[in-house]
Enzyme design. Structure first.
Site, mmCIF file in Angstrom:
data_model
loop_
_atom_site.group_PDB
_atom_site.id
_atom_site.type_symbol
_atom_site.label_atom_id
_atom_site.label_comp_id
_atom_site.label_asym_id
_atom_site.label_seq_id
_atom_site.Cartn_x
_atom_site.Cartn_y
_atom_site.Cartn_z
ATOM 1 N N LYS A 79 -14.416 1.975 2.071
ATOM 2 C CA LYS A 79 -15.062 2.315 0.795
ATOM 3 C C LYS A 79 -14.348 1.567 -0.323
ATOM 4 O O LYS A 79 -13.111 1.512 -0.345
ATOM 5 C CB LYS A 79 -14.962 3.840 0.577
ATOM 6 C CG LYS A 79 -15.669 4.331 -0.687
ATOM 7 C CD LYS A 79 -15.584 5.861 -0.794
ATOM 8 C CE LYS A 79 -16.392 6.393 -1.976
ATOM 9 N NZ LYS A 79 -16.332 7.873 -2.071
ATOM 10 N N SER A 159 -20.924 10.161 -2.864
ATOM 11 C CA SER A 159 -20.731 8.803 -3.325
ATOM 12 C C SER A 159 -20.443 7.801 -2.208
ATOM 13 O O SER A 159 -20.612 6.604 -2.420
ATOM 14 C CB SER A 159 -19.589 8.759 -4.341
ATOM 15 O OG SER A 159 -18.352 9.075 -3.707
ATOM 16 N N SER A 183 -18.546 13.995 -1.243
ATOM 17 C CA SER A 183 -18.907 12.586 -1.061
ATOM 18 C C SER A 183 -18.736 12.008 0.333
ATOM 19 O O SER A 183 -19.167 10.882 0.584
ATOM 20 C CB SER A 183 -18.120 11.720 -2.037
ATOM 21 O OG SER A 183 -18.757 11.743 -3.274
HETATM 22 N N1 GLN Z 1 -21.531 14.419 -5.923
HETATM 23 C C1 GLN Z 1 -20.316 14.920 -6.501
HETATM 24 C C2 GLN Z 1 -20.126 14.349 -7.866
HETATM 25 O O1 GLN Z 1 -20.968 13.663 -8.294
HETATM 26 C C3 GLN Z 1 -19.161 14.626 -5.609
HETATM 27 C C4 GLN Z 1 -18.690 13.233 -5.686
HETATM 28 C C5 GLN Z 1 -17.502 13.000 -4.819
HETATM 29 O O2 GLN Z 1 -17.204 13.803 -3.941
HETATM 30 N N2 GLN Z 1 -16.801 11.916 -5.105
HETATM 31 O O3 GLN Z 1 -19.168 14.582 -8.517
#
Ligand code: GLN
Length: 495
Positions: A79, A159, A183
């Site tokens: 990532k 994400s 995410s």
């Molecule tokens: N979808 C969540 C957010 O937008 C989690 C994102 C994440 O875990 N990095 O904050």
């Protein structure tokens, strides 16, 4: 083995060790698949085929001598939130568009130490903020799955959407993800793969670009739980460079996979039966309950009473930390710079041009909840709610060993179905955020397809540092679900 793309990470490991295939062959096939398919999927931001080919040659030399680490010769993706020495690291943001770190994150250094070969840096929501992978400055990622009845592009979740899409499409055997509020788990569910968010402190955060430091946690994403276990064993461990990393020995995670669930107590949290939960999600959840029961688990109803405050508290606490973490991107020390007549003007112009809308929204909200006069009303309250959420879990674990819930309240939706109201998007995190706020480990396994042929995931949430019980219960679900479906776009399918 009919195609090289039928391999899991575990089976490829065996094939490499017994010299049935070479690392060069394996890596070349995956590089070729990326070239064939990733123009459309857009799961990679930066590809590193030359470095990968060189590493594959070195891996073959080691394997020929019966040497090499636990991941020797296995192609993975990283990532693009993990700093990689000498390889551009963007966080999918324009503001870091030209950043080439002079250092390596601990998690990627561990994977390298064990011989894994990175094929490049994977797309994500900008600074890991999102659940769709559509906030990336490098363009959205397409989910390799399609609905049976339509050709519409689906989101891979986020994400870690690039990681999930690349793994699902067979472009890599596994990938790193990070999970702040879901995410790893939500994109794993959307793309029909497996992902683990370990206990906070299990993997070092050193060199992982920070979103919300008290929540961020790295973890593996792969096509099977065994593959995740293999990757996690390499990624995890104490790191003196991260003061929140915990000094506990790393178990042999693979060994936990076959333990079974006889006598295990599984909790079903009643607060997760939210209004408007689609019948298909409800049904897959019930299916999961049945599978665990059939395997000998004792399933009981439990209550996590503060669940409904999880999302609002998360979107205060996480954004507060984000606003502080992202203050460093000022155009002076690293990343893109837009010059201005004064220093303030330079900061303003750089940040205005460098951050996307979602990141700006979060910086503004985060700064607001930390500002004097609002700190007590919002930030401090969110922290108190966080403690209550954590107590809910600790209380539940007095009677149960693990908790079963859906991973997300929907399957993957189409790009053009993304709600315009950001709060509607935040609601997709309702089932993943509580475990993040509590710091406990959780995983997602693919459990089946919805009526339109799109994958749905089941989530298991465990006790602090008890990833092993998660793996044991998860592997019962995995076996029962025997999820062998493949996405429409897959390296093993010739166009
Ligand atoms: N979808 C969540 C957010 O937008 C989690 C994102 C994440 O875990 N990095 O904050």
């Amino acid at each position: 083995m009919s195609s090289i793309f039928d391999h899991t990470l575990a089976s490829a490991r065996e094939a490499l060790r017994s010299r049935k295939i070479s690392a060069v062959e394996l890596v070349d096939a995956h590089i070729d698949a990326i070239e064939r398919l990733d123009g459309g999927l857009n799961s990679f931001i930066t590809r590193t085929p030359e470095q990968a080919r060189l590493a594959a040659k070195e891996a073959d030399a080691l394997l020929a001598k019966g040497e090499g680490g636990s991941l020797c010769g296995l192609p993975i993706g990283i990532k693009d939130l993990f700093a990689t020495e000498g390889v551009r690291t963007t966080a999918a943001s324009k503001i870091l568009g030209n950043f080439v770190p002079p250092y390596e994150s601990t998690v990627t250094a561990n994977l390298k130490r064990d011989g894994a070969i990175s094929l490049g840096k994977l797309n994500l929501d900008e600074f890991a903020m999102g659940s769709t992978n559509l906030t990336s400055a490098f363009g959205g990622v397409e989910n390799p799955w399609k609905r049976r009845d339509s050709d519409a592009k689906l989101v891979p979740g986020g994400s870690s959407g690039g990681s999930a899409a690349a793994v699902a499409a067979g472009l890599v055997l596994g990938a790193t993800g990070t999970d702040t509020g879901g995410s790893i788990r939500q994109p794993a569910a959307f793309c029909g793969i497996t992902g683990i968010k370990p206990t906070y402190g299990r993997c070092s955060r050193f060199g992982t670009i920070a979103f919300a430091s008290s929540l961020d946690q790295a973890g593996p994403m792969a096509r099977t739980l065994q593959d995740c276990a293999i990757l996690l064993e390499s990624m995890a461990g104490f790191d003196p460079k991260d003061s929140t990393s915990v000094n506990r020995p790393v178990p042999h995670y693979e060994a936990a996979l076959g333990r079974g669930v006889k006598g295990l107590k599984v909790g079903i949290p009643k607060e997760y039966r939210i209004d408007g939960l689609p019948a298909e999600i409800e049904a897959i959840w019930q299916q999961g309950i049945n599978w665990l029961k059939e395997a000998g688990a004792d399933v009981v109803d439990i209550s996590l009473p503060h669940t409904k405050y999880g999302l609002p508290a998360y979107y205060i606490a996480a954004l507060a930390e984000a606003s502080s973490n992202l203050a460093r991107y000022d155009g002076v020390r690293f990343g893109e710079r837009v010059s201005g007549a004064s220093l303030d003007a330079l900061y303003e112009a750089t940040r205005a041009a460098g951050f996307g809308d979602e990141v700006k929204r979060r910086i503004l909200l985060g700064t607001y909840v930390l500002s004097s006069g609002y700190y007590d009303a919002y930030y401090l309250r969110a922290q108190k709610v966080r403690t209550l959420l954590q107590r809910d879990f600790l209380k539940a674990y007095e009677t149960v060993d693990v908790i079963l819930a859906p991973t997300a309240p929907s399957g993957a939706f189409a790009w053009d179905e993304k709600p315009t109201d950001p709060v509607q998007v935040y609601l997709n995190d309702v089932f993943t955020v509580p475990a993040s706020m509590a710091g406990v480990p959780a995983l997602s396994v693919p459990a089946g397809l919805d009526g339109r042929g799109v994958p749905l995931g089941l989530q298991l949430i465990g006790r602090f540092f008890d990833e092993e019980t998660l793996l044991a219960a998860g592997s019962v679900l995995e076996r029962a679900a025997s999820f062998t479906h493949r996405p429409t776009i897959h390296a093993g399918v010739s166009a």
